[in-house]
Design a protein around this motif. Structure first.
Motif, PDB file in Angstrom:
ATOM      1  N   VAL A  40       0.838  -1.200   0.000  1.00 18.34           N
ATOM      2  CA  VAL A  40       0.000   0.000   0.000  1.00 18.34           C
ATOM      3  C   VAL A  40       0.874   1.252   0.000  1.00 18.34           C
ATOM      4  CG1 VAL A  40      -1.667   1.336   1.351  1.00 18.34           C
ATOM      5  CG2 VAL A  40      -1.987  -1.120   1.062  1.00 18.34           C
ATOM      6  N   GLU A  41       1.922   1.258   0.819  1.00 20.47           N
ATOM      7  CA  GLU A  41       2.820   2.415   0.875  1.00 20.47           C
ATOM      8  C   GLU A  41       3.457   2.699  -0.481  1.00 20.47           C
ATOM      9  OE1 GLU A  41       5.704   2.393   4.020  1.00 20.47           O
ATOM     10  OE2 GLU A  41       4.242   1.597   5.448  1.00 20.47           O
ATOM     11  N   VAL A  42       3.939   1.660  -1.145  1.00 19.42           N
ATOM     12  CA  VAL A  42       4.596   1.850  -2.438  1.00 19.42           C
ATOM     13  C   VAL A  42       3.576   2.265  -3.496  1.00 19.42           C
ATOM     14  CG1 VAL A  42       5.877   0.690  -4.285  1.00 19.42           C
ATOM     15  CG2 VAL A  42       6.545   0.344  -1.898  1.00 19.42           C
ATOM     16  N   PHE A  43       2.410   1.633  -3.515  1.00 16.41           N
ATOM     17  CA  PHE A  43       1.378   2.027  -4.475  1.00 16.41           C
ATOM     18  C   PHE A  43       0.937   3.467  -4.236  1.00 16.41           C
ATOM     19  CE2 PHE A  43       1.019  -2.377  -5.720  1.00 16.41           C
ATOM     20  CZ  PHE A  43       0.558  -2.314  -7.019  1.00 16.41           C
ATOM     21  N   ALA A  44       0.793   3.875  -2.975  1.00 20.14           N
ATOM     22  CA  ALA A  44       0.380   5.246  -2.664  1.00 20.14           C
ATOM     23  C   ALA A  44       1.401   6.251  -3.173  1.00 20.14           C
ATOM     24  CB  ALA A  44       0.178   5.404  -1.158  1.00 20.14           C
ATOM     25  N   ALA A  45       2.659   5.910  -3.072  1.00 20.52           N
ATOM     26  CA  ALA A  45       3.717   6.819  -3.522  1.00 20.52           C
ATOM     27  C   ALA A  45       3.868   6.826  -5.040  1.00 20.52           C
ATOM     28  CB  ALA A  45       5.044   6.430  -2.868  1.00 20.52           C
ATOM     29  N   GLU A  46       3.713   5.669  -5.672  1.00 19.15           N
ATOM     30  CA  GLU A  46       4.054   5.561  -7.087  1.00 19.15           C
ATOM     31  C   GLU A  46       2.863   5.373  -8.034  1.00 19.15           C
ATOM     32  OE1 GLU A  46       7.409   3.306  -8.126  1.00 19.15           O
ATOM     33  OE2 GLU A  46       8.417   3.661  -6.228  1.00 19.15           O
ATOM     34  N   PHE A  47       1.694   5.024  -7.488  1.00 14.75           N
ATOM     35  CA  PHE A  47       0.524   4.786  -8.333  1.00 14.75           C
ATOM     36  C   PHE A  47      -0.736   5.231  -7.583  1.00 14.75           C
ATOM     37  CE2 PHE A  47      -1.138   1.222 -11.415  1.00 14.75           C
ATOM     38  CZ  PHE A  47      -1.867   2.169 -12.116  1.00 14.75           C
ATOM     39  N   PRO A  48      -0.758   6.505  -7.144  1.00  8.74           N
ATOM     40  CA  PRO A  48      -1.869   6.963  -6.307  1.00  8.74           C
ATOM     41  C   PRO A  48      -3.221   6.933  -7.005  1.00  8.74           C
ATOM     42  CG  PRO A  48      -0.493   8.811  -6.965  1.00  8.74           C
ATOM     43  CD  PRO A  48       0.211   7.554  -7.388  1.00  8.74           C
ATOM     44  N   PHE A  50      -4.409   4.682  -8.869  1.00  8.64           N
ATOM     45  CA  PHE A  50      -4.959   3.333  -8.712  1.00  8.64           C
ATOM     46  C   PHE A  50      -5.624   3.191  -7.346  1.00  8.64           C
ATOM     47  CE2 PHE A  50      -4.266  -0.986  -7.034  1.00  8.64           C
ATOM     48  CZ  PHE A  50      -5.101  -1.689  -7.878  1.00  8.64           C
ATOM     49  N   LEU A  51      -4.901   3.578  -6.290  1.00  5.80           N
ATOM     50  CA  LEU A  51      -5.473   3.469  -4.949  1.00  5.80           C
ATOM     51  C   LEU A  51      -6.670   4.387  -4.775  1.00  5.80           C
ATOM     52  CD1 LEU A  51      -2.506   3.102  -2.440  1.00  5.80           C
ATOM     53  CD2 LEU A  51      -4.007   1.365  -3.375  1.00  5.80           C
ATOM     54  N   LEU A  52      -6.637   5.560  -5.386  1.00 15.63           N
ATOM     55  CA  LEU A  52      -7.766   6.473  -5.296  1.00 15.63           C
ATOM     56  C   LEU A  52      -9.011   5.860  -5.933  1.00 15.63           C
ATOM     57  CD1 LEU A  52      -8.919   9.182  -4.456  1.00 15.63           C
ATOM     58  CD2 LEU A  52      -8.102  10.123  -6.621  1.00 15.63           C
ATOM     59  N   ALA A  53      -8.851   5.229  -7.082  1.00 17.87           N
ATOM     60  CA  ALA A  53      -9.990   4.588  -7.750  1.00 17.87           C
ATOM     61  C   ALA A  53     -10.560   3.463  -6.890  1.00 17.87           C
ATOM     62  CB  ALA A  53      -9.575   4.053  -9.119  1.00 17.87           C
ATOM     63  N   VAL A  54      -9.710   2.680  -6.267  1.00 19.13           N
ATOM     64  CA  VAL A  54     -10.170   1.590  -5.394  1.00 19.13           C
ATOM     65  C   VAL A  54     -10.882   2.166  -4.171  1.00 19.13           C
ATOM     66  CG1 VAL A  54      -9.407  -0.302  -3.902  1.00 19.13           C
ATOM     67  CG2 VAL A  54      -8.418  -0.040  -6.183  1.00 19.13           C
ATOM     68  N   GLU A  57     -14.352   3.593  -5.151  1.00 21.43           N
ATOM     69  CA  GLU A  57     -15.304   2.504  -5.402  1.00 21.43           C
ATOM     70  C   GLU A  57     -15.754   1.879  -4.084  1.00 21.43           C
ATOM     71  OE1 GLU A  57     -17.759  -0.053  -7.526  1.00 21.43           O
ATOM     72  OE2 GLU A  57     -16.715   1.749  -8.194  1.00 21.43           O
ATOM     73  N   ASN A  58     -14.824   1.674  -3.181  1.00 12.30           N
ATOM     74  CA  ASN A  58     -15.144   1.105  -1.876  1.00 12.30           C
ATOM     75  C   ASN A  58     -16.084   2.025  -1.103  1.00 12.30           C
ATOM     76  OD1 ASN A  58     -14.810  -0.887   0.203  1.00 12.30           O
ATOM     77  ND2 ASN A  58     -13.533   0.604   1.271  1.00 12.30           N
ATOM     78  N   PHE A  59     -15.814   3.333  -1.132  1.00  8.10           N
ATOM     79  CA  PHE A  59     -16.670   4.286  -0.450  1.00  8.10           C
ATOM     80  C   PHE A  59     -18.086   4.256  -1.025  1.00  8.10           C
ATOM     81  CE2 PHE A  59     -18.684   8.457  -0.348  1.00  8.10           C
ATOM     82  CZ  PHE A  59     -18.723   8.695   1.012  1.00  8.10           C
TER      83      PHE A  59
END
Length: 78
Positions: A40-48, A50-54, A57-59
């Motif tokens: 999660v830390e690496v994705f947040a830093a390098e592919f935010p 993607f995490l924002l879309a997830v 959708e979850n929200f």
């Protein structure tokens, strides 16, 4: 409140997971075990995006479920 799933160790049992686990290991100076939290830390830093879309959708799914639950409870109380 802590999510215990973040401490789970990732196993490289698919092609994509193998790439991700190896990349995270190299990025974080080679820890022996890669956890979900590290991913999660690496994705947040390098592919935010993607995490924002997830997260969005979850929200939205959670919000829709809450509305459905309220509607169900209102029908039961009538």
């Amino acid at each position: 409140m802590e999510n215990e799933n973040l401490n789970e160790t990732l196993s490289a049992d698919t092609g994509l997971k193998d790439l991700v686990v190896n990349y995270i290991g190299e990025k974080l100076a080679g820890p022996e075990e890669i956890t979900v939290d590290m991913a999660v830390e690496v994705f947040a830093a390098e592919f935010p995006e993607f995490l924002l879309a997830v997260a969005e959708e979850n929200f939205l799914r959670g919000y829709e479920q809450a509305l459905a639950d309220v509607e169900t409870m209102e029908k039961q109380n009538v």
